[in-house]
Design an enzyme around this catalytic site. Sequence first.
Site, PDB file in Angstrom:
ATOM      1  N   HIS A 210       0.826  -1.209   0.000  1.00  0.00           N
ATOM      2  CA  HIS A 210       0.000   0.000   0.000  1.00  0.00           C
ATOM      3  C   HIS A 210       0.855   1.252   0.000  1.00  0.00           C
ATOM      4  CE1 HIS A 210      -3.220  -2.868   1.011  1.00  0.00           C
ATOM      5  NE2 HIS A 210      -3.886  -2.060   0.223  1.00  0.00           N
ATOM      6  N   ARG A 353     -15.429   1.574  -1.213  1.00  0.00           N
ATOM      7  CA  ARG A 353     -15.096   0.303  -0.582  1.00  0.00           C
ATOM      8  C   ARG A 353     -15.185   0.468   0.930  1.00  0.00           C
ATOM      9  NH1 ARG A 353      -9.322  -2.476  -1.434  1.00  0.00           N
ATOM     10  NH2 ARG A 353      -8.600  -0.852  -0.029  1.00  0.00           N
ATOM     11  N   GLU A 451     -10.461 -11.196  -4.383  1.00  0.00           N
ATOM     12  CA  GLU A 451      -9.025 -11.038  -4.165  1.00  0.00           C
ATOM     13  C   GLU A 451      -8.444 -12.162  -3.302  1.00  0.00           C
ATOM     14  OE1 GLU A 451      -8.308  -7.222  -2.316  1.00  0.00           O
ATOM     15  OE2 GLU A 451     -10.093  -7.366  -1.084  1.00  0.00           O
ATOM     16  N   ASN A 474      -3.912  -7.273  -6.566  1.00  0.00           N
ATOM     17  CA  ASN A 474      -2.755  -7.165  -5.652  1.00  0.00           C
ATOM     18  C   ASN A 474      -2.825  -8.267  -4.599  1.00  0.00           C
ATOM     19  OD1 ASN A 474      -2.394  -4.805  -7.071  1.00  0.00           O
ATOM     20  ND2 ASN A 474      -3.396  -3.556  -5.523  1.00  0.00           N
ATOM     21  N   ASP A 475      -3.978  -8.366  -3.975  1.00  0.00           N
ATOM     22  CA  ASP A 475      -4.123  -9.410  -2.959  1.00  0.00           C
ATOM     23  C   ASP A 475      -4.295 -10.781  -3.599  1.00  0.00           C
ATOM     24  OD1 ASP A 475      -3.852  -8.288  -0.363  1.00  0.00           O
ATOM     25  OD2 ASP A 475      -5.647  -7.122  -0.773  1.00  0.00           O
ATOM     26  N   ARG A 485       2.980  -9.105   0.049  1.00  0.00           N
ATOM     27  CA  ARG A 485       3.193  -8.018  -0.922  1.00  0.00           C
ATOM     28  C   ARG A 485       4.030  -6.882  -0.363  1.00  0.00           C
ATOM     29  NH1 ARG A 485      -3.074  -5.728  -1.254  1.00  0.00           N
ATOM     30  NH2 ARG A 485      -2.200  -3.806  -2.069  1.00  0.00           N
ATOM     31  N   CYS A 522      -9.392  -3.723 -10.288  1.00  0.00           N
ATOM     32  CA  CYS A 522      -8.976  -2.482  -9.628  1.00  0.00           C
ATOM     33  C   CYS A 522      -7.617  -2.625  -8.956  1.00  0.00           C
ATOM     34  CB  CYS A 522     -10.029  -2.012  -8.632  1.00  0.00           C
ATOM     35  SG  CYS A 522     -10.256  -3.145  -7.251  1.00  0.00           S
TER      36      CYS A 522
END
Length: 590
Positions: A210, A353, A451, A474-475, A485, A522
């Site tokens: 992040h 979200r 995810e 990403n996840d 990550r 996303c």
Amino acid sequence: MGRPETTQVSTLAATLGASFTLHGAGVSGGIAIGYAHLASTARLEVAHYEVAGSEIEAEVERLDVAVEQVRGELIGLHAAVPTDAPAELAAFLDLHLMILNDALLSAAPRELVRKRRWNAEWALVHQMEMLVQRFEEVEDLYLRERKSDVQQVVERVLKAMLGTGHMPAPPAHEENIIVVAHDFSPADMILFKQHQFAGFVTDLGGVTSHTAIVARSLNLPAIVGLHHARQMIREAELLIVDGVAGVLIVNPDRQVLAEYELRRSQFELERQKLKRLKTTPAATLEGERVELQANIELPADVEQALDFGAMGVGLFRTEFLFLNRDDLPDEDEQFEAYRQVVQAMNGLPVTIRTLDLGADKALNGAHFLGPNPALGLRAIRFCLAEPQMFLTQLRAILRASRYGAVRLLVPMVAHPHEIDQVHHYVAIAKDTLLHSGVHFDPNVPLGAMIEIPAAALAVGAFVKKLDFLSIGTNDLIQYTLAIDRTDDNVAHLYDPLHPAVLHLVAHTIRTAAKAGLQVAVCGEMAGQIELTRLLLGMGLRQFSMHPAQLLAIKQQVLRSSIPEVEVFAQRILRSEDPERTRALLDKLNA
Ligand code: PEP
Ligand code: MG
């Protein structure tokens, strides 16, 4: 510190130290040239100076007053903890009071001021670093993690001292400064939005952490995972950050500097050219429309989203409203933040979200993270464990829905029953608003982020309960490939082209299409130009990314033909050999 303008650097370069190069992972495009500014964290930059003998007692007094002020603040915050706040909040304030009262923090720095004549901030941070080091040597994970509490208490005292000392002003000409740090948390990174640094580099971090995501949204050249940059670079050394190649050049010679100055202007020129596409509709060569939306972290980001022609907000990471503070934003404060975004988007969809707290984005003082935070009480799991907090957010979002096209998105679902529970809480939130006579859109669509591999594999069980899907690559990659990550030690294994990842993404898109549901990507894959055609070929028509990437992706969409990319996507999905996959992708993008 008087730093020269970077335009004068050519003549100065030769006078600086030996040149060397470090390699890391470029997280954000472009080239920055500027002077190093070493930082502990964005919040803990303090001046070091000696205090005159006659001023020592006044300096000690300054420290004492600040400590007393913070004690008062913490006691006040404790008394005001709302009933819907997680129990950890009160416990964490108790812990902070305990830390503040400990002689190691309250008495020892006074001695440093008296004996060494250090200014109060220097003494305090020195003592803090000593304590943090001791914590780092402790085996017990819980105790080791308490070092961040010590840091937070010290930050508070530093803030209380702000403006009461003789500190020199922070570096002028921020646009010439490259911040060099060991690590930044996402919470530190979000504070960068208030600055105009030229770029930054860190020793730790992965490209889809992040921290890196926020860096990308700042549109700053940046590199993470440099390992020893903080140790090897000295304050005010001249640096070149190549955020594309992940190369950091320290003390470049004249020739190298001239070359990078040229590259920097070419990059800028390209960026300017892309601006012409702002109002061009995103469509393929056949005229098939593709929706390009923006990911935002704070309401102010919406301006940049509109500047780059976003056709909506595909992901509003609301948890950033909750970071860098000791209290929780209440319903009204959240409502104002959501309304601001919804109104600014003027009827375009805004996908809000619900809180994705946990893992690397934790509330101040959160002690619930567990031994493996990425697998712990994160995101929707945390919200379902804290229903009052969740309901507060749901009401705030619903209230904002009256001002535009709001969509509600739930992160990290693994079980279909989690969606049932979300429906249950949405119904309660609606009831409460109805009873209070508050208006909202009764048909706010509900979507979930796919995810977690389990959710992607069993996506058929989710589509029946939802109005749309959004794939968080990403996840999805983190959990599919079992690599943290945020950990640069395994960053080289982070591979969006891994067949397992591609199959999960393709399966989710296919299943959503069959069920007639909209589906977006996303995660960071959506903003990677080399993957645009592959995703189009898999049937994706909605992409959400950090705004600065929107126009480059639009250019790629405009140059793509659906029948052509579909053939390649199928071939890539059939490939089990990484080299063949890479070759096919190169051909697809040729
Ligand atoms: C993702 O996981 O891909 C995503 C978009 O969410 P975040 O990066 O905030 O975890
Ligand atoms: Mg995610």
